[in-house]
Write an enzyme that holds these catalytic residues in place. Sequence first.
Site, PDB file in Angstrom:
ATOM      1  CG  ASP A 143      69.925  -1.518  -8.048  1.00  0.00           C
ATOM      2  OD1 ASP A 143      69.320  -0.954  -7.123  1.00  0.00           O
ATOM      3  OD2 ASP A 143      69.810  -2.735  -8.287  1.00  0.00           O
ATOM      4  N   GLY A 155      74.330  -7.641  -5.313  1.00  0.00           N
ATOM      5  CA  GLY A 155      74.536  -6.213  -5.431  1.00  0.00           C
ATOM      6  C   GLY A 155      75.916  -5.788  -5.872  1.00  0.00           C
TER       7      GLY A 155
END
Length: 417
Positions: free
Chosen positions: A306, A325
Site C-alpha cells: 500500500d 499513508g
Amino acid sequence: MKVLLKAATIIDADSPYNNQTVDVLIDNGIISKIDHTISTNTDTEELALENLHISQGWFDSSVCIGEPGFEERETITNALDVAAQNGFTAIAVHPNSNPVIDNTATLSFLKAKSFGKATNLHPIGSLTTGSKGIDLAELYDMQEHGAIAFGDYKKPINNPNLLKLALLYTQNFNGLVQSYPQDNQIAGKGMVHEGEQSTLLGLKAIPALAEELQIARDLFVLEYTGGKLHIPTISTEKSVSLIREAKRKGLQVTCSVTTHHLTLTDEVLSDYDSNYKVQPPLRTKKDVIALIRGVEDHTIDMITSDHRPMDTENKKVEFDNASYGTIGLESSFGACNTVLPTSTVINSFTRGKSIFGIPTFPINVGNKAEVTLFSPTGDTVFTTNHIQSSSDNSAFINRTLRGTVYGIYANQQLKLK
C-alpha cells in the site's frame, strides 16, 4: 543478453524445480537451461549472490505514485526503479493523481511513461468520474486500454446502488471492481483505531465496525449481482471472518492486507509519529493474529505494501493535520518475512497476478524469465539510508527486517540494487 544465475534456490510451487538449488541460464529473456551446474562463455553475465533465492516476479496490488500532478511525492520513472530494485516485476497503480485516471487519455499517459521499464505498470482506473462517487467512469474503454481493475482509492462506495450497477456492468467484460472497506458515517472524523490506545492518546477514533459493516454490505450486494469484487487492505479479525464465509459460499471475492497491518499494532502510536497514520488505522494484536492466519489459509489473497509517498509538508506535521499513508516498496518483503514463512510471503506476493489478469511465468525451461532475486536470511535495521523513494514517510524506520532483496530480471533487463 545472457545471464547465468549461479546456485539459485527456486521458491516457486508451480515449478518442477521448486526448493532445488540450481543454475539458471537466461538467454534473451527466456529461461534456456536449468541444471545443477552450467558452464558459460564470455558473452554471459554470471551472477553469484550470497544465499541466492529466486521466485516468480512479485506483484504489488496497491501502489500510489503521484505523477501526474504530485511529482514532488514521486515520479513514474523513480517509482518503477524503486519497485524493480525491491523485487517487484509488476505494480498496480491507483488513479489518485491530478488529473484522476478516469478515462483513456490519462490512462494512456501512465502506460506511455512506463514503457520500456523492467517493472510493468498496470493502471487501476477510477471507478467513478473524478473519483467523486457519483457516476461510473469509462470502465470498458479503460479496460480495453490496459486498466486491470476499477476503484476510487481510499474512497468507499457510499451508494450501494452504484456498487450494484458496477458489478452488473463489469460482468460484460470480466472487469474487477474494488471497494474500499469503510463506512464514512461511522468512521466520522476518526484517525486511529477505537480502543485503549485512542483513549489514552486522546485521538479521534474509528471503530472496527466502520470497516466490517461496509464489507458485510458489499458482500450482500455481490451475492445479489454476481461479478468480481476485490476488497483492498482489510484490517480486522471480523473482516477476515466475513470474507472467509463469503468464499465458502462461492462468491467471487478477493482481498488484500498491507504489510504494516500484518506487523504493527496501534501501540506504536504512543509517540504521535505521523508515519503511523494510515488508512485503515493500525489495529490490535488480536487483529494482527487473525490477519496472519487469513494469509496462511488463503482467505487473504495477497499482501500489498500500500505504498503511498507523501511530501514533507503534508506528513511531518501535527498528527491531527498529517496526511495518511506510508511508503512500503523498500520494506515490504523484509517486514513480512519476520512474521510469516518465506514461502508464504512469496506466495502472497505472486498469486495476486492471476486475480488481476496479469500473466504468470513459472520458473521452467522455455518460459519467459520474470523473476525476483533475494535472500530470505539475515537481519537488517531499516533506516532512511535504505529509502529510494522520493518521499521518506516510512512506518518501518529503525525496525528490524529479515532478508535481502537483490532485484529482478524482467523484460530482458537485470535490475539490481
